[in-house]
Design a protein around this motif. Structure first.
Motif, mmCIF file in Angstrom:
data_model
loop_
_atom_site.group_PDB
_atom_site.id
_atom_site.type_symbol
_atom_site.label_atom_id
_atom_site.label_comp_id
_atom_site.label_asym_id
_atom_site.label_seq_id
_atom_site.Cartn_x
_atom_site.Cartn_y
_atom_site.Cartn_z
ATOM 1 N N ALA A 12 0.844 -1.197 0.000
ATOM 2 C CA ALA A 12 0.000 0.000 0.000
ATOM 3 C C ALA A 12 0.877 1.244 0.000
ATOM 4 N N GLY A 13 0.456 2.259 -0.748
ATOM 5 C CA GLY A 13 1.171 3.521 -0.770
ATOM 6 C C GLY A 13 2.331 3.583 -1.731
ATOM 7 N N MET A 14 2.597 2.489 -2.447
ATOM 8 C CA MET A 14 3.715 2.531 -3.386
ATOM 9 C C MET A 14 3.398 3.490 -4.526
ATOM 10 N N SER A 15 4.423 4.061 -5.107
ATOM 11 C CA SER A 15 4.272 5.048 -6.163
ATOM 12 C C SER A 15 4.157 4.371 -7.523
ATOM 13 N N MET A 16 3.010 4.564 -8.173
ATOM 14 C CA MET A 16 2.834 4.010 -9.514
ATOM 15 C C MET A 16 3.753 4.726 -10.510
ATOM 16 N N ALA A 17 3.995 6.008 -10.304
ATOM 17 C CA ALA A 17 4.898 6.748 -11.193
ATOM 18 C C ALA A 17 6.305 6.152 -11.130
ATOM 19 N N SER A 18 6.780 5.835 -9.929
ATOM 20 C CA SER A 18 8.100 5.206 -9.785
ATOM 21 C C SER A 18 8.120 3.820 -10.413
ATOM 22 N N LEU A 19 7.032 3.097 -10.253
ATOM 23 C CA LEU A 19 6.943 1.769 -10.862
ATOM 24 C C LEU A 19 7.029 1.865 -12.381
ATOM 25 N N ALA A 24 10.223 1.342 -17.429
ATOM 26 C CA ALA A 24 10.860 1.970 -18.591
ATOM 27 C C ALA A 24 12.357 1.666 -18.623
ATOM 28 N N ALA A 25 13.009 1.706 -17.472
ATOM 29 C CA ALA A 25 14.438 1.410 -17.408
ATOM 30 C C ALA A 25 14.711 -0.065 -17.703
ATOM 31 N N ALA A 26 13.884 -0.947 -17.132
ATOM 32 C CA ALA A 26 14.096 -2.382 -17.308
ATOM 33 C C ALA A 26 13.753 -2.856 -18.716
ATOM 34 N N LEU A 27 12.853 -2.155 -19.388
ATOM 35 C CA LEU A 27 12.392 -2.556 -20.714
ATOM 36 C C LEU A 27 12.779 -1.514 -21.770
ATOM 37 N N SER A 28 13.959 -0.937 -21.610
ATOM 38 C CA SER A 28 14.383 0.172 -22.466
ATOM 39 C C SER A 28 14.510 -0.217 -23.937
ATOM 40 N N ASP A 29 14.594 -1.499 -24.239
ATOM 41 C CA ASP A 29 14.709 -1.930 -25.626
ATOM 42 C C ASP A 29 13.363 -2.015 -26.346
ATOM 43 N N LEU A 30 12.265 -1.876 -25.600
ATOM 44 C CA LEU A 30 10.946 -1.912 -26.233
ATOM 45 C C LEU A 30 10.653 -0.592 -26.937
ATOM 46 N N GLY A 31 9.885 -0.670 -27.996
ATOM 47 C CA GLY A 31 9.397 0.546 -28.630
ATOM 48 C C GLY A 31 8.438 1.265 -27.697
ATOM 49 N N GLU A 32 8.226 2.538 -27.946
ATOM 50 C CA GLU A 32 7.405 3.372 -27.066
ATOM 51 C C GLU A 32 5.986 2.823 -26.894
ATOM 52 N N ASP A 33 5.356 2.394 -27.982
ATOM 53 C CA ASP A 33 3.991 1.875 -27.897
ATOM 54 C C ASP A 33 3.916 0.593 -27.080
ATOM 55 N N HIS A 34 4.876 -0.322 -27.302
ATOM 56 C CA HIS A 34 4.872 -1.571 -26.545
ATOM 57 C C HIS A 34 5.159 -1.318 -25.064
ATOM 58 N N LEU A 35 6.096 -0.423 -24.792
ATOM 59 C CA LEU A 35 6.388 -0.078 -23.400
ATOM 60 C C LEU A 35 5.143 0.483 -22.725
ATOM 61 N N TYR A 36 4.437 1.366 -23.403
ATOM 62 C CA TYR A 36 3.211 1.945 -22.844
ATOM 63 C C TYR A 36 2.185 0.849 -22.547
ATOM 64 N N ASP A 37 2.023 -0.111 -23.464
ATOM 65 C CA ASP A 37 1.075 -1.208 -23.232
ATOM 66 C C ASP A 37 1.456 -2.007 -21.987
ATOM 67 N N VAL A 38 2.741 -2.349 -21.862
ATOM 68 C CA VAL A 38 3.196 -3.108 -20.686
ATOM 69 C C VAL A 38 2.983 -2.283 -19.424
#
Length: 128
Positions: A12-19, A24-38
């Motif tokens: 509880a209380g975890m930051s969704m923005a930080s998540l 984004a850092a862990a999946l930096s090789d994904l295209g922008e659209d795919h990253l957004y979907d994930v």
């Protein structure tokens, strides 16, 4: 070979923005659209844990299990399965699983431990 891109506890209380930034850092090789979907699938599944359970659980984002796809798994301590299109939190809620269904090749729920479940979604990311 399966690799954990993200593996962390939910609370509880975890930051969704930080998540989302961690994703984004862990999946930096994904295209922008795919990253957004994930990111959207993860946000919806994590929000379900925080809104509908004891607010604790575990998130795993897996790569390599299936080529061109990202697997999202969220464990929680409730045996209550997600309900498609309805929410006990009011009329303006309850579309999270609809969003997950729309963005995922497949999603589902399986038992986890003696009194919990894992909700999973496989997000297609081919062509990244």
């Amino acid at each position: 070979m399966t690799a954990h891109a993200v593996d962390l506890p939910l609370r509880a209380g975890m930051s969704m923005a930080s998540l989302r930034l961690d994703l984004a850092a862990a999946l930096s090789d994904l295209g922008e659209d795919h990253l957004y979907d994930v990111q959207l699938v993860v946000t919806e599944l994590v929000a379900n844990v925080l809104d509908h359970t004891s607010s604790t659980g575990h998130l795993r984002v897996l790569r390599g299990q299936e080529p061109g796809a990202v697997m999202v798994e969220v464990d929680d301590e409730s045996v209550v399965r997600p309900v498609y299109g309805r929410s006990r939190l009011g009329e303006t809620r309850g579309r999270g699983i609809v969003v997950v269904d729309d963005l995922s090749r497949e999603w589902g729920c399986r038992p986890c431990g003696a009194s919990g479940k894992t909700v999973f979604a496989l997000v297609e990311c081919a062509g990244t």
